[in-house]
Design a protein around this motif. Structure first.
Motif, PDB file in Angstrom:
ATOM      1  N   MET A  36       0.828  -1.204   0.000  1.00 46.56           N
ATOM      2  CA  MET A  36       0.000   0.000   0.000  1.00 46.56           C
ATOM      3  C   MET A  36       0.868   1.263   0.000  1.00 46.56           C
ATOM      4  SD  MET A  36      -3.092  -0.789  -0.347  1.00 46.56           S
ATOM      5  CE  MET A  36      -3.806   0.809  -0.033  1.00 46.56           C
ATOM      6  N   LYS A  37       1.954   1.230   0.739  1.00 49.69           N
ATOM      7  CA  LYS A  37       2.853   2.380   0.764  1.00 49.69           C
ATOM      8  C   LYS A  37       3.444   2.619  -0.625  1.00 49.69           C
ATOM      9  CE  LYS A  37       6.946   4.159   3.049  1.00 49.69           C
ATOM     10  NZ  LYS A  37       8.048   3.883   3.970  1.00 49.69           N
ATOM     11  N   ARG A  38       3.848   1.548  -1.298  1.00 49.12           N
ATOM     12  CA  ARG A  38       4.421   1.682  -2.646  1.00 49.12           C
ATOM     13  C   ARG A  38       3.377   2.181  -3.643  1.00 49.12           C
ATOM     14  NH1 ARG A  38       7.662   3.691  -5.708  1.00 49.12           N
ATOM     15  NH2 ARG A  38       8.126   2.587  -7.628  1.00 49.12           N
ATOM     16  N   ILE A  39       2.144   1.712  -3.543  1.00 47.65           N
ATOM     17  CA  ILE A  39       1.068   2.173  -4.429  1.00 47.65           C
ATOM     18  C   ILE A  39       0.855   3.673  -4.259  1.00 47.65           C
ATOM     19  CG2 ILE A  39      -1.434   2.076  -4.810  1.00 47.65           C
ATOM     20  CD1 ILE A  39      -1.229  -0.947  -4.236  1.00 47.65           C
ATOM     21  N   LYS A  40       0.836   4.134  -3.032  1.00 45.35           N
ATOM     22  CA  LYS A  40       0.651   5.565  -2.769  1.00 45.35           C
ATOM     23  C   LYS A  40       1.815   6.383  -3.315  1.00 45.35           C
ATOM     24  CE  LYS A  40      -2.287   4.880   1.222  1.00 45.35           C
ATOM     25  NZ  LYS A  40      -2.405   4.982   2.674  1.00 45.35           N
ATOM     26  N   GLU A  41       3.047   5.839  -3.203  1.00 46.56           N
ATOM     27  CA  GLU A  41       4.209   6.537  -3.738  1.00 46.56           C
ATOM     28  C   GLU A  41       4.115   6.685  -5.253  1.00 46.56           C
ATOM     29  OE1 GLU A  41       7.551   4.241  -2.494  1.00 46.56           O
ATOM     30  OE2 GLU A  41       7.462   4.957  -0.427  1.00 46.56           O
ATOM     31  N   ILE A  42       3.734   5.602  -5.941  1.00 51.51           N
ATOM     32  CA  ILE A  42       3.592   5.648  -7.397  1.00 51.51           C
ATOM     33  C   ILE A  42       2.523   6.656  -7.792  1.00 51.51           C
ATOM     34  CG2 ILE A  42       2.872   4.320  -9.422  1.00 51.51           C
ATOM     35  CD1 ILE A  42       4.099   1.839  -8.021  1.00 51.51           C
ATOM     36  N   PHE A  43       1.406   6.635  -7.089  1.00 50.86           N
ATOM     37  CA  PHE A  43       0.302   7.545  -7.376  1.00 50.86           C
ATOM     38  C   PHE A  43       0.733   8.998  -7.214  1.00 50.86           C
ATOM     39  CE2 PHE A  43      -3.868   9.500  -6.211  1.00 50.86           C
ATOM     40  CZ  PHE A  43      -4.523   9.229  -7.397  1.00 50.86           C
ATOM     41  N   GLU A  45       3.889  10.138  -7.304  1.00 47.64           N
ATOM     42  CA  GLU A  45       4.946  10.447  -8.271  1.00 47.64           C
ATOM     43  C   GLU A  45       4.369  10.948  -9.592  1.00 47.64           C
ATOM     44  OE1 GLU A  45       7.432   7.079  -8.987  1.00 47.64           O
ATOM     45  OE2 GLU A  45       8.044   6.948  -6.891  1.00 47.64           O
ATOM     46  N   HIS A  46       3.242  10.421  -9.983  1.00 48.94           N
ATOM     47  CA  HIS A  46       2.650  10.758 -11.271  1.00 48.94           C
ATOM     48  C   HIS A  46       1.469  11.716 -11.144  1.00 48.94           C
ATOM     49  CE1 HIS A  46       5.284   7.960 -13.279  1.00 48.94           C
ATOM     50  NE2 HIS A  46       5.087   7.156 -12.259  1.00 48.94           N
ATOM     51  N   ARG A  47       1.508  12.493 -10.096  1.00 43.51           N
ATOM     52  CA  ARG A  47       0.544  13.574  -9.858  1.00 43.51           C
ATOM     53  C   ARG A  47      -0.913  13.133  -9.977  1.00 43.51           C
ATOM     54  NH1 ARG A  47       3.079  17.481 -13.922  1.00 43.51           N
ATOM     55  NH2 ARG A  47       5.156  16.673 -13.717  1.00 43.51           N
ATOM     56  N   HIS A  48      -1.237  12.017  -9.390  1.00 46.84           N
ATOM     57  CA  HIS A  48      -2.618  11.510  -9.304  1.00 46.84           C
ATOM     58  C   HIS A  48      -3.226  11.198 -10.667  1.00 46.84           C
ATOM     59  CE1 HIS A  48      -2.891  12.844  -5.018  1.00 46.84           C
ATOM     60  NE2 HIS A  48      -1.931  13.629  -5.440  1.00 46.84           N
ATOM     61  N   ILE A  55      -0.542   1.391 -12.366  1.00 44.44           N
ATOM     62  CA  ILE A  55       0.087   1.132 -11.073  1.00 44.44           C
ATOM     63  C   ILE A  55       0.409  -0.350 -10.941  1.00 44.44           C
ATOM     64  CG2 ILE A  55      -0.281   1.109  -8.568  1.00 44.44           C
ATOM     65  CD1 ILE A  55      -1.827   3.736  -8.922  1.00 44.44           C
ATOM     66  N   THR A  56      -0.503  -1.213 -11.349  1.00 44.09           N
ATOM     67  CA  THR A  56      -0.267  -2.652 -11.301  1.00 44.09           C
ATOM     68  C   THR A  56       0.924  -3.036 -12.178  1.00 44.09           C
ATOM     69  OG1 THR A  56      -2.611  -3.062 -10.924  1.00 44.09           O
ATOM     70  CG2 THR A  56      -1.298  -4.928 -11.653  1.00 44.09           C
ATOM     71  N   ALA A  57       0.992  -2.483 -13.372  1.00 42.05           N
ATOM     72  CA  ALA A  57       2.103  -2.771 -14.284  1.00 42.05           C
ATOM     73  C   ALA A  57       3.425  -2.314 -13.681  1.00 42.05           C
ATOM     74  CB  ALA A  57       1.868  -2.096 -15.629  1.00 42.05           C
ATOM     75  N   GLN A  58       3.424  -1.169 -13.044  1.00 42.70           N
ATOM     76  CA  GLN A  58       4.657  -0.660 -12.444  1.00 42.70           C
ATOM     77  C   GLN A  58       5.058  -1.497 -11.228  1.00 42.70           C
ATOM     78  OE1 GLN A  58       4.727   3.538 -12.215  1.00 42.70           O
ATOM     79  NE2 GLN A  58       6.779   3.620 -11.363  1.00 42.70           N
TER      80      GLN A  58
END
Length: 60
Positions: A36-43, A45-48, A55-58
């Motif tokens: 969950m922490k990594r998902i939030k970081e990705i989100f 990083e790419h300005r929502h 996100i799944t692919a990344q």
């Protein structure tokens, strides 16, 4: 432990399956916490602008 809980009339009755489920519940939350922490970081990083597919692919 379960018998002690159920013997007390002030406490709600607790089934055996629910008792064991709550014992393992905390372990599941700790496993998901990193993801969950990594998902939030990705989100963030790419300005929502990332959807669940990107996100799944990344994550993979």
């Amino acid at each position: 432990m379960l018998d002690t809980i159920n013997a007390n009339p002030d406490l709600p009755h607790l089934s055996r399956s629910n008792y064991y489920y709550t014992l393992t519940k905390d372990d599941k939350n700790l496993k998901n916490e990193k993801v969950m922490k990594r998902i939030k970081e990705i989100f963030e990083e790419h300005r929502h602008r990332y959807g669940y597919r990107r996100i799944t692919a990344q994550l993979h």
